[in-house]
Scaffold this motif. Structure first.
Motif, PDB file in Angstrom:
ATOM      1  N   LEU A  18     -47.604   0.417  21.113  1.00 35.79           N
ATOM      2  CA  LEU A  18     -46.813   0.421  19.898  1.00 35.79           C
ATOM      3  C   LEU A  18     -46.071   1.740  19.805  1.00 35.79           C
ATOM      4  CD1 LEU A  18     -49.174  -1.048  17.129  1.00 35.79           C
ATOM      5  CD2 LEU A  18     -47.103  -2.119  18.028  1.00 35.79           C
ATOM      6  N   ARG A  19     -44.939   1.710  19.134  1.00 37.12           N
ATOM      7  CA  ARG A  19     -44.179   2.923  18.878  1.00 37.12           C
ATOM      8  C   ARG A  19     -43.993   3.064  17.376  1.00 37.12           C
ATOM      9  NH1 ARG A  19     -40.806   6.443  21.698  1.00 37.12           N
ATOM     10  NH2 ARG A  19     -39.167   7.433  20.453  1.00 37.12           N
ATOM     11  N   LEU A  20     -44.568   4.113  16.817  1.00 39.55           N
ATOM     12  CA  LEU A  20     -44.436   4.400  15.399  1.00 39.55           C
ATOM     13  C   LEU A  20     -43.288   5.380  15.174  1.00 39.55           C
ATOM     14  CD1 LEU A  20     -48.181   4.917  14.397  1.00 39.55           C
ATOM     15  CD2 LEU A  20     -46.883   2.783  14.558  1.00 39.55           C
ATOM     16  N   SER A  21     -42.604   5.215  14.056  1.00 41.48           N
ATOM     17  CA  SER A  21     -41.525   6.114  13.698  1.00 41.48           C
ATOM     18  C   SER A  21     -41.697   6.562  12.261  1.00 41.48           C
ATOM     19  CB  SER A  21     -40.161   5.441  13.875  1.00 41.48           C
ATOM     20  OG  SER A  21     -39.905   5.132  15.224  1.00 41.48           O
ATOM     21  N   CYS A  22     -41.224   7.756  11.974  1.00 43.48           N
ATOM     22  CA  CYS A  22     -41.258   8.311  10.634  1.00 43.48           C
ATOM     23  C   CYS A  22     -39.899   8.922  10.345  1.00 43.48           C
ATOM     24  CB  CYS A  22     -42.359   9.358  10.511  1.00 43.48           C
ATOM     25  SG  CYS A  22     -42.375  10.261   8.946  1.00 43.48           S
ATOM     26  N   ALA A  23     -39.255   8.442   9.298  1.00 42.82           N
ATOM     27  CA  ALA A  23     -37.944   8.935   8.906  1.00 42.82           C
ATOM     28  C   ALA A  23     -38.064   9.794   7.649  1.00 42.82           C
ATOM     29  CB  ALA A  23     -36.991   7.770   8.657  1.00 42.82           C
ATOM     30  N   VAL A  24     -37.516  10.983   7.713  1.00 46.00           N
ATOM     31  CA  VAL A  24     -37.518  11.906   6.587  1.00 46.00           C
ATOM     32  C   VAL A  24     -36.153  11.876   5.931  1.00 46.00           C
ATOM     33  CG1 VAL A  24     -37.935  14.269   5.827  1.00 46.00           C
ATOM     34  CG2 VAL A  24     -39.163  13.360   7.806  1.00 46.00           C
ATOM     35  N   SER A  25     -36.115  11.621   4.643  1.00 49.73           N
ATOM     36  CA  SER A  25     -34.859  11.556   3.917  1.00 49.73           C
ATOM     37  C   SER A  25     -34.929  12.397   2.651  1.00 49.73           C
ATOM     38  CB  SER A  25     -34.498  10.107   3.568  1.00 49.73           C
ATOM     39  OG  SER A  25     -35.477   9.526   2.722  1.00 49.73           O
ATOM     40  N   GLY A  26     -33.772  12.591   2.029  1.00 44.75           N
ATOM     41  CA  GLY A  26     -33.684  13.405   0.832  1.00 44.75           C
ATOM     42  C   GLY A  26     -33.021  14.734   1.133  1.00 44.75           C
ATOM     43  N   LYS A  64     -55.178  12.000  24.336  1.00 42.51           N
ATOM     44  CA  LYS A  64     -54.430  12.686  25.387  1.00 42.51           C
ATOM     45  C   LYS A  64     -54.221  11.768  26.587  1.00 42.51           C
ATOM     46  CE  LYS A  64     -55.743  17.467  24.341  1.00 42.51           C
ATOM     47  NZ  LYS A  64     -56.481  18.671  24.801  1.00 42.51           N
ATOM     48  N   GLY A  65     -53.003  11.759  27.080  1.00 44.39           N
ATOM     49  CA  GLY A  65     -52.664  10.895  28.197  1.00 44.39           C
ATOM     50  C   GLY A  65     -52.269   9.501  27.797  1.00 44.39           C
ATOM     51  N   ARG A  66     -52.511   9.126  26.543  1.00 44.87           N
ATOM     52  CA  ARG A  66     -52.160   7.791  26.055  1.00 44.87           C
ATOM     53  C   ARG A  66     -51.051   7.825  25.010  1.00 44.87           C
ATOM     54  NH1 ARG A  66     -55.647   4.827  23.316  1.00 44.87           N
ATOM     55  NH2 ARG A  66     -56.860   6.592  22.474  1.00 44.87           N
ATOM     56  N   PHE A  67     -51.052   8.852  24.163  1.00 47.20           N
ATOM     57  CA  PHE A  67     -50.066   8.973  23.087  1.00 47.20           C
ATOM     58  C   PHE A  67     -49.067  10.074  23.423  1.00 47.20           C
ATOM     59  CE2 PHE A  67     -52.864   7.354  19.321  1.00 47.20           C
ATOM     60  CZ  PHE A  67     -53.165   6.220  20.048  1.00 47.20           C
ATOM     61  N   THR A  68     -47.834   9.893  22.972  1.00 46.66           N
ATOM     62  CA  THR A  68     -46.794  10.887  23.133  1.00 46.66           C
ATOM     63  C   THR A  68     -46.025  11.034  21.827  1.00 46.66           C
ATOM     64  OG1 THR A  68     -46.519  10.372  25.495  1.00 46.66           O
ATOM     65  CG2 THR A  68     -44.761  11.616  24.421  1.00 46.66           C
ATOM     66  N   VAL A  69     -45.962  12.250  21.306  1.00 43.92           N
ATOM     67  CA  VAL A  69     -45.225  12.512  20.081  1.00 43.92           C
ATOM     68  C   VAL A  69     -43.892  13.164  20.433  1.00 43.92           C
ATOM     69  CG1 VAL A  69     -46.315  14.776  19.712  1.00 43.92           C
ATOM     70  CG2 VAL A  69     -45.333  13.528  17.771  1.00 43.92           C
ATOM     71  N   SER A  70     -42.844  12.775  19.734  1.00 41.27           N
ATOM     72  CA  SER A  70     -41.521  13.336  19.963  1.00 41.27           C
ATOM     73  C   SER A  70     -40.776  13.411  18.641  1.00 41.27           C
ATOM     74  CB  SER A  70     -40.735  12.504  20.984  1.00 41.27           C
ATOM     75  OG  SER A  70     -40.552  11.178  20.525  1.00 41.27           O
ATOM     76  N   ARG A  71     -39.690  14.171  18.626  1.00 46.96           N
ATOM     77  CA  ARG A  71     -38.902  14.293  17.408  1.00 46.96           C
ATOM     78  C   ARG A  71     -37.422  14.348  17.742  1.00 46.96           C
ATOM     79  NH1 ARG A  71     -40.747  19.684  14.541  1.00 46.96           N
ATOM     80  NH2 ARG A  71     -38.829  19.430  13.291  1.00 46.96           N
ATOM     81  N   ASP A  72     -36.628  13.911  16.792  1.00 49.73           N
ATOM     82  CA  ASP A  72     -35.180  13.977  16.882  1.00 49.73           C
ATOM     83  C   ASP A  72     -34.715  14.801  15.691  1.00 49.73           C
ATOM     84  OD1 ASP A  72     -32.403  13.599  16.806  1.00 49.73           O
ATOM     85  OD2 ASP A  72     -32.540  11.575  17.620  1.00 49.73           O
ATOM     86  N   ASN A  73     -34.405  16.055  15.931  1.00 48.84           N
ATOM     87  CA  ASN A  73     -34.043  16.955  14.842  1.00 48.84           C
ATOM     88  C   ASN A  73     -32.721  16.574  14.177  1.00 48.84           C
ATOM     89  OD1 ASN A  73     -36.355  18.563  15.179  1.00 48.84           O
ATOM     90  ND2 ASN A  73     -35.352  19.818  16.738  1.00 48.84           N
ATOM     91  N   LYS A  75     -31.718  13.551  13.577  1.00 50.54           N
ATOM     92  CA  LYS A  75     -31.954  12.403  12.714  1.00 50.54           C
ATOM     93  C   LYS A  75     -33.133  12.596  11.768  1.00 50.54           C
ATOM     94  CE  LYS A  75     -30.039   9.061  15.993  1.00 50.54           C
ATOM     95  NZ  LYS A  75     -30.295   7.814  16.757  1.00 50.54           N
ATOM     96  N   ASN A  76     -33.815  13.722  11.874  1.00 46.99           N
ATOM     97  CA  ASN A  76     -34.986  14.003  11.043  1.00 46.99           C
ATOM     98  C   ASN A  76     -36.041  12.910  11.173  1.00 46.99           C
ATOM     99  OD1 ASN A  76     -33.929  16.430  10.082  1.00 46.99           O
ATOM    100  ND2 ASN A  76     -32.991  15.469   8.295  1.00 46.99           N
ATOM    101  N   THR A  77     -36.365  12.585  12.407  1.00 49.47           N
ATOM    102  CA  THR A  77     -37.378  11.580  12.668  1.00 49.47           C
ATOM    103  C   THR A  77     -38.414  12.110  13.645  1.00 49.47           C
ATOM    104  OG1 THR A  77     -36.103  10.576  14.468  1.00 49.47           O
ATOM    105  CG2 THR A  77     -35.795   9.671  12.256  1.00 49.47           C
ATOM    106  N   VAL A  78     -39.602  11.559  13.557  1.00 42.21           N
ATOM    107  CA  VAL A  78     -40.667  11.839  14.501  1.00 42.21           C
ATOM    108  C   VAL A  78     -41.271  10.509  14.919  1.00 42.21           C
ATOM    109  CG1 VAL A  78     -42.364  12.176  12.652  1.00 42.21           C
ATOM    110  CG2 VAL A  78     -42.803  13.121  14.935  1.00 42.21           C
ATOM    111  N   SER A  79     -41.613  10.395  16.194  1.00 47.74           N
ATOM    112  CA  SER A  79     -42.141   9.150  16.731  1.00 47.74           C
ATOM    113  C   SER A  79     -43.474   9.399  17.412  1.00 47.74           C
ATOM    114  CB  SER A  79     -41.159   8.529  17.722  1.00 47.74           C
ATOM    115  OG  SER A  79     -39.929   8.202  17.109  1.00 47.74           O
ATOM    116  N   LEU A  80     -44.249   8.340  17.518  1.00 45.31           N
ATOM    117  CA  LEU A  80     -45.520   8.385  18.235  1.00 45.31           C
ATOM    118  C   LEU A  80     -45.587   7.169  19.138  1.00 45.31           C
ATOM    119  CD1 LEU A  80     -48.217   9.966  18.510  1.00 45.31           C
ATOM    120  CD2 LEU A  80     -49.185   8.332  16.867  1.00 45.31           C
ATOM    121  N   GLU A  81     -45.454   7.404  20.432  1.00 45.26           N
ATOM    122  CA  GLU A  81     -45.584   6.347  21.427  1.00 45.26           C
ATOM    123  C   GLU A  81     -47.060   6.198  21.770  1.00 45.26           C
ATOM    124  OE1 GLU A  81     -44.394   3.274  23.844  1.00 45.26           O
ATOM    125  OE2 GLU A  81     -43.029   4.507  22.637  1.00 45.26           O
ATOM    126  N   MET A  82     -47.597   5.013  21.543  1.00 46.34           N
ATOM    127  CA  MET A  82     -49.017   4.752  21.714  1.00 46.34           C
ATOM    128  C   MET A  82     -49.198   3.733  22.830  1.00 46.34           C
ATOM    129  SD  MET A  82     -49.605   4.289  17.619  1.00 46.34           S
ATOM    130  CE  MET A  82     -51.382   4.160  17.652  1.00 46.34           C
TER     131      MET A  82
END
Length: 121
Positions: A18-26, A64-73, A75-82
């Motif tokens: 699964l890939r989770l995303s978090c969008a920051v707005s405001g 560790k080794g299964r999840f990867t966190v990344s961000r797009d500055n 777009k103000n988003t952060v993702s978690l690849e699981m």
């Protein structure tokens, strides 16, 4: 004014992804640390992964080794690849960020509403 919205949760079989995303707005001038937490019913909320403004990452040993966190500055988003998900990964996953909304202001923590991840056959 700052809001965090998580998305991407759902039901997946063991070994799936699964890939989770978090969008920051405001009103967002800058974002320092971005984090993913998770909490299963009856359990303490635990830190899963963090990523700094420079892209430095840290992970809980069990992911560790299964999840990867990344961000797009931009777009103000952060993702978690699981990947290779396990039943013990089942939890509500929360996004947490440190946001500065005003020039020369302080960073303040904000939480998303959470997204459910269920790993089951």
């Amino acid at each position: 004014q700052v809001q965090l919205v998580e998305s991407g949760g759902g039901l997946v079989q063991p070994g799936g992804s699964l890939r989770l995303s978090c969008a920051v707005s405001g009103t967002v001038l800058s974002i320092n640390l971005m984090c993913w937490y998770r909490q299963a019913p009856g359990n303490e909320r635990e830190l899963v992964a963090t990523i700094s403004d420079s892209g430095r990452t840290n992970y809980r040993d069990s992911v560790k080794g299964r999840f990867t966190v990344s961000r797009d500055n931009a777009k103000n988003t952060v993702s978690l690849e699981m990947n290779n998900l396990k039943p013990e990964d089942t939890a509500v996953y929360y996004c947490n960020t440190e946001v500065r909304s005003r020039s020369r202001g302080t960073y303040e923590e904000h939480w998303g509403q959470g997204t459910q991840v269920t790993v089951s056959s």
